[in-house]
Design a protein around this motif. Sequence first.
Motif, PDB file in Angstrom:
ATOM      1  N   ALA A 469      -1.920 -23.393   2.999  1.00 22.19           N
ATOM      2  CA  ALA A 469      -0.989 -22.266   3.032  1.00 22.19           C
ATOM      3  C   ALA A 469       0.460 -22.735   2.903  1.00 22.19           C
ATOM      4  O   ALA A 469       1.263 -22.137   2.156  1.00 22.19           O
ATOM      5  CB  ALA A 469      -1.173 -21.480   4.334  1.00 22.19           C
ATOM      6  N   VAL A 470       0.808 -23.807   3.600  1.00 23.25           N
ATOM      7  CA  VAL A 470       2.176 -24.328   3.514  1.00 23.25           C
ATOM      8  C   VAL A 470       2.477 -24.805   2.100  1.00 23.25           C
ATOM      9  O   VAL A 470       3.567 -24.566   1.560  1.00 23.25           O
ATOM     10  CB  VAL A 470       2.365 -25.469   4.539  1.00 23.25           C
ATOM     11  N   LYS A 471       1.504 -25.463   1.475  1.00 21.63           N
ATOM     12  CA  LYS A 471       1.726 -25.963   0.114  1.00 21.63           C
ATOM     13  C   LYS A 471       1.890 -24.812  -0.870  1.00 21.63           C
ATOM     14  O   LYS A 471       2.746 -24.869  -1.772  1.00 21.63           O
ATOM     15  CB  LYS A 471       0.552 -26.858  -0.303  1.00 21.63           C
ATOM     16  N   GLU A 472       1.116 -23.771  -0.727  1.00 17.39           N
ATOM     17  CA  GLU A 472       1.255 -22.616  -1.623  1.00 17.39           C
ATOM     18  C   GLU A 472       2.632 -21.984  -1.471  1.00 17.39           C
ATOM     19  O   GLU A 472       3.267 -21.611  -2.472  1.00 17.39           O
ATOM     20  CB  GLU A 472       0.164 -21.591  -1.320  1.00 17.39           C
ATOM     21  N   LEU A 473       3.106 -21.853  -0.238  1.00 13.96           N
ATOM     22  CA  LEU A 473       4.413 -21.235  -0.023  1.00 13.96           C
ATOM     23  C   LEU A 473       5.535 -22.106  -0.568  1.00 13.96           C
ATOM     24  O   LEU A 473       6.510 -21.589  -1.139  1.00 13.96           O
ATOM     25  CB  LEU A 473       4.625 -20.974   1.468  1.00 13.96           C
ATOM     26  N   PHE A 474       5.421 -23.408  -0.418  1.00 13.05           N
ATOM     27  CA  PHE A 474       6.415 -24.291  -1.034  1.00 13.05           C
ATOM     28  C   PHE A 474       6.381 -24.174  -2.551  1.00 13.05           C
ATOM     29  O   PHE A 474       7.422 -24.232  -3.217  1.00 13.05           O
ATOM     30  CB  PHE A 474       6.166 -25.747  -0.611  1.00 13.05           C
ATOM     31  N   GLY A 475       5.183 -24.024  -3.107  1.00 10.32           N
ATOM     32  CA  GLY A 475       5.081 -23.860  -4.554  1.00 10.32           C
ATOM     33  C   GLY A 475       5.734 -22.581  -5.043  1.00 10.32           C
ATOM     34  O   GLY A 475       6.484 -22.590  -6.031  1.00 10.32           O
ATOM     35  N   TYR A 476       5.494 -21.462  -4.359  1.00  7.79           N
ATOM     36  CA  TYR A 476       6.134 -20.210  -4.739  1.00  7.79           C
ATOM     37  C   TYR A 476       7.653 -20.277  -4.557  1.00  7.79           C
ATOM     38  O   TYR A 476       8.414 -19.714  -5.353  1.00  7.79           O
ATOM     39  CB  TYR A 476       5.562 -19.054  -3.911  1.00  7.79           C
ATOM     40  N   THR A 477       8.091 -20.985  -3.512  1.00  5.85           N
ATOM     41  CA  THR A 477       9.536 -21.130  -3.296  1.00  5.85           C
ATOM     42  C   THR A 477      10.167 -21.948  -4.418  1.00  5.85           C
ATOM     43  O   THR A 477      11.280 -21.653  -4.867  1.00  5.85           O
ATOM     44  CB  THR A 477       9.806 -21.807  -1.940  1.00  5.85           C
ATOM     45  N   ALA A 478       9.459 -22.980  -4.894  1.00  3.20           N
ATOM     46  CA  ALA A 478       9.963 -23.781  -6.008  1.00  3.20           C
ATOM     47  C   ALA A 478      10.083 -22.936  -7.278  1.00  3.20           C
ATOM     48  O   ALA A 478      11.073 -23.034  -8.023  1.00  3.20           O
ATOM     49  CB  ALA A 478       9.057 -24.983  -6.251  1.00  3.20           C
ATOM     50  N   LEU A 479       9.082 -22.095  -7.533  1.00  2.00           N
ATOM     51  CA  LEU A 479       9.164 -21.205  -8.700  1.00  2.00           C
ATOM     52  C   LEU A 479      10.339 -20.238  -8.565  1.00  2.00           C
ATOM     53  O   LEU A 479      11.059 -19.973  -9.540  1.00  2.00           O
ATOM     54  CB  LEU A 479       7.855 -20.426  -8.852  1.00  2.00           C
ATOM     55  N   ALA A 480      10.537 -19.712  -7.348  1.00  2.89           N
ATOM     56  CA  ALA A 480      11.685 -18.833  -7.124  1.00  2.89           C
ATOM     57  C   ALA A 480      13.000 -19.589  -7.310  1.00  2.89           C
ATOM     58  O   ALA A 480      13.988 -19.035  -7.797  1.00  2.89           O
ATOM     59  CB  ALA A 480      11.613 -18.228  -5.722  1.00  2.89           C
ATOM     60  N   GLY A 481      13.015 -20.876  -6.915  1.00  2.00           N
ATOM     61  CA  GLY A 481      14.213 -21.679  -7.110  1.00  2.00           C
ATOM     62  C   GLY A 481      14.575 -21.852  -8.575  1.00  2.00           C
ATOM     63  O   GLY A 481      15.763 -21.865  -8.932  1.00  2.00           O
ATOM     64  N   ILE A 482      13.563 -21.966  -9.434  1.00  4.38           N
ATOM     65  CA  ILE A 482      13.832 -22.053 -10.878  1.00  4.38           C
ATOM     66  C   ILE A 482      14.478 -20.755 -11.373  1.00  4.38           C
ATOM     67  O   ILE A 482      15.426 -20.780 -12.176  1.00  4.38           O
ATOM     68  CB  ILE A 482      12.530 -22.351 -11.644  1.00  4.38           C
TER      69      ILE A 482
END
Length: 535
Positions: A469-482
Amino acid sequence: MYTKELFHSWVPKVLQKIFLFVLAIPLLVGSSIYTANMGDMYSGLGTYAETLTFANYSSTIGMMVGLGVILKIKPRFKSKNIIVFAFISLGLLTLAIGSTQRIDIIVVCSVIMGFIKVFGMIELVVPIMFIVSPKGDRGEFYVVFYPLILGASQLVGFLTANLAYNLNWNAVYLMSAIILFGCALLCIALMHNKWTAKRMPIKGLDWFSIVSFTAACLLLNYILVFAKQQGWFYASMNLRLALAAFIICAALFIYRQRTAAIPFFSLAIFTKRRVLTAIVLFSLMGMFTATSSLQSALTSILQYDARTNATINLAMIPGIILGGFICAMWFKREGSTRSLLFIAFSCFLLNTICLYFLISPVVDIRYFILPTFAKGLGMALVYISGGFYFASSLKPTELMGAYPVVIGIRSFIGTAFFSAVFSWGLYQFQSDSMMELANGMDTMDAWVQARGGGMQLYASVRTQSTLIAVKELFGYTALAGILVLVYILLHPFHHLHRRQLIIRRKRLKGESIDGLRAESFDGKDITATAASVST
């Protein structure tokens, strides 16, 4: 008799400057809730972590209210009286928080502490501003002030975590109170009791606006912090009632500002593009700072204690200092605001991507140095460049009206909102992952029984589901950062004059631009003085 000096004439000038910084730092970095030892605190009090988070944000709300009324109250009192009263009051309130077991008392003390801190801060920060920048250049002041405060905050977090680890969390508040009382004695001994400005009566306080604004902020604080603990809106009547009350209070406050002769703060500032852009940028920064909750979930699995987490956060200090140097050189060369903000959010994106690839049941503490350094660099760049960009379009009187909202977005609403989003996502993704992992498992299997049975299997599944779950949220945050970086590249931070458009068109066509002069809109035109910040 009026004098602009705060200290007696027999105090050497060099010592006056040193004493200003010595007195200002406890006010600026002191807090009602020290997040570094929050775990020890809510464990000792036997309460939820959300209650202390609510109290922490309540302190920011108190600062927002204080900024809204400071210009109406400050001229009535002498500077020495304000500073001494602030230190003594904060010391007493700190002792109250450190000795009570009641959460409601902690929350009330937090609001009052935030309100009183503003009055002491403005008396000390304004002289420091003219020490750092005699010409009143905001950029020159910000590159020193923000790195100093952000770096000192991380150092204080490390010290409080170690003090709580070696003694207890109550000792942190006792030590803080001793420092505040010591500062009060220093002010009594070294500061004169003369007026630093013309005395004026207290007038123009709009109590309806103050009450409605405070109530709306506290209700919003409750909604964002307790959303998960109360079971979200579909399960909690308290949240639904709080949302309705928040809408009513916010509507009454906005109506009052539109009709009052002397509003709490002018809503006209929100028609300025730079103010709205700064609010958006600080809100987006809240998305990245809120990832601290995800990192805490990871470090809890790694079994890092509060002292270890505070040690990791020390890696932010070199990044913060580097951010100050970069901004100083950038302002000196009149560099582009867009480029500086792009670098800042790129650092946040780097932090998120690094943490994404660090998700594992075992991680060496050294691997957190780079992402923490990048986070500190990004915070310093956004604080300095975003604050400079926002303040450059407002007059000093407008700044004091806009600061409550900007500080609320930067230190409260942005972080609290995205923390609530991450909390919801962590719960949902963790539940989904546990269901998927449990589908192929059998607690009666001989291999499972040999390793502790179903409870041991449940613990392993829970750990793996949390990591997923933590990894998925970091992944979505990275996409939002782009997407944030794309927004920064496309957003018009400054007006594009026709002459610039002509020059760019000629350059694309390979034509001569002799006789045309490109005008800069990222340097001198946004350089403003702060000669009268406090009045």
